[in-house]
Design a protein around this motif. Sequence first.
Motif, PDB file in Angstrom:
ATOM      1  N   UNK A  36      32.121 -85.053  39.185  1.00 33.80           N
ATOM      2  CA  UNK A  36      33.571 -85.032  38.970  1.00 33.80           C
ATOM      3  C   UNK A  36      34.025 -86.305  38.264  1.00 33.80           C
ATOM      4  N   UNK A  37      33.504 -87.458  38.714  1.00 32.97           N
ATOM      5  CA  UNK A  37      33.878 -88.728  38.084  1.00 32.97           C
ATOM      6  C   UNK A  37      33.389 -88.790  36.642  1.00 32.97           C
ATOM      7  N   UNK A  38      32.165 -88.302  36.403  1.00 32.31           N
ATOM      8  CA  UNK A  38      31.627 -88.303  35.037  1.00 32.31           C
ATOM      9  C   UNK A  38      32.458 -87.415  34.116  1.00 32.31           C
ATOM     10  N   UNK A  39      32.956 -86.299  34.640  1.00 33.54           N
ATOM     11  CA  UNK A  39      33.775 -85.407  33.821  1.00 33.54           C
ATOM     12  C   UNK A  39      35.034 -86.120  33.340  1.00 33.54           C
ATOM     13  N   UNK A  40      35.676 -86.861  34.225  1.00 34.69           N
ATOM     14  CA  UNK A  40      36.904 -87.583  33.853  1.00 34.69           C
ATOM     15  C   UNK A  40      36.587 -88.711  32.877  1.00 34.69           C
ATOM     16  N   UNK A  41      35.543 -89.497  33.183  1.00 27.13           N
ATOM     17  CA  UNK A  41      35.209 -90.656  32.348  1.00 27.13           C
ATOM     18  C   UNK A  41      34.772 -90.223  30.947  1.00 27.13           C
ATOM     19  N   UNK A  42      33.909 -89.196  30.876  1.00 27.96           N
ATOM     20  CA  UNK A  42      33.423 -88.767  29.562  1.00 27.96           C
ATOM     21  C   UNK A  42      34.531 -88.139  28.722  1.00 27.96           C
ATOM     22  N   UNK A  43      35.466 -87.424  29.367  1.00 25.48           N
ATOM     23  CA  UNK A  43      36.589 -86.854  28.622  1.00 25.48           C
ATOM     24  C   UNK A  43      37.471 -87.949  28.042  1.00 25.48           C
ATOM     25  N   UNK A  48      39.091 -91.208  23.314  1.00 23.58           N
ATOM     26  CA  UNK A  48      39.199 -92.532  22.695  1.00 23.58           C
ATOM     27  C   UNK A  48      38.336 -92.636  21.445  1.00 23.58           C
ATOM     28  N   UNK A  49      37.088 -92.147  21.530  1.00 28.95           N
ATOM     29  CA  UNK A  49      36.179 -92.228  20.384  1.00 28.95           C
ATOM     30  C   UNK A  49      36.692 -91.407  19.214  1.00 28.95           C
ATOM     31  N   UNK A  50      37.197 -90.217  19.498  1.00 30.75           N
ATOM     32  CA  UNK A  50      37.725 -89.364  18.433  1.00 30.75           C
ATOM     33  C   UNK A  50      38.944 -90.006  17.789  1.00 30.75           C
ATOM     34  N   UNK A  51      39.795 -90.636  18.607  1.00 28.16           N
ATOM     35  CA  UNK A  51      40.967 -91.317  18.058  1.00 28.16           C
ATOM     36  C   UNK A  51      40.587 -92.475  17.152  1.00 28.16           C
ATOM     37  N   UNK A  52      39.577 -93.242  17.554  1.00 29.08           N
ATOM     38  CA  UNK A  52      39.116 -94.363  16.722  1.00 29.08           C
ATOM     39  C   UNK A  52      38.602 -93.844  15.387  1.00 29.08           C
ATOM     40  N   UNK A  53      37.789 -92.783  15.417  1.00 34.29           N
ATOM     41  CA  UNK A  53      37.232 -92.232  14.175  1.00 34.29           C
ATOM     42  C   UNK A  53      38.334 -91.712  13.257  1.00 34.29           C
ATOM     43  N   UNK A  54      39.334 -91.044  13.811  1.00 31.65           N
ATOM     44  CA  UNK A  54      40.426 -90.525  12.985  1.00 31.65           C
ATOM     45  C   UNK A  54      41.231 -91.656  12.342  1.00 31.65           C
TER      46      UNK A  54
END
Length: 207
Positions: A36-43, A48-54
């Motif tokens: 459950x924690x990994x699901x929140x952290x990875x999302x 964040x990563x997609x926003x940086x790339x855009x």
Amino acid sequence: MTTTARPATARPGIARPRNKAAMKPMTRRMIGAINFAEAIITLIGLIAAYGIAERLVSDQEITGPTGIATRTVHWWGPDFTTTLNMSLLIVGAAAGAVGSVIHQSMVFAQRAGLETLERGFVWWYLLRPVWSALLGSVVVVAVNTGLISIGDDTTSSAGVTVLMMTGCLAGLFTDQAMVRLRPLLGVTPPEDSQVPDEETTPNDDQR
């Protein structure tokens, strides 16, 4: 005189034999909480990563082919500067981790419901997002180099989306991807190797 056979009934008070390899309740709860924690952290990481790339795509369009756009990333750890090419590695890792968490969480929920979780696969649940993230980065860079070619000279927001989906699929099907890559690298066939693969790692029949 005729007799009628009576159906056999289970003796009251006799429990089914316990599976000695079953995952302990405390461990099962811990793995569930970690998923459950990994699901929140990875999302959050993928967003964040997609926003940086855009943003770097937009910056690179302004800078043009004569320059290289950079951005400083501020997060919980030490700040670092990234380019558009470098940001694709981050997108691939984040997408691969998300795909891995989707797969292993579904498997965990199914096996927990069937009470067939085995303690021998604890490390599989803990480490799978790590190697899926690494595989996602490698696959995204390979696909970008061979097909899409997003970088310091070429920009495309749609291309970033395609690469994100590619990394997610690599994480979702990590076991299958590793099996397919082995023959290309000349590695020992899965049936002759002791390294866990799709046949030996937890799947719908084994976890």
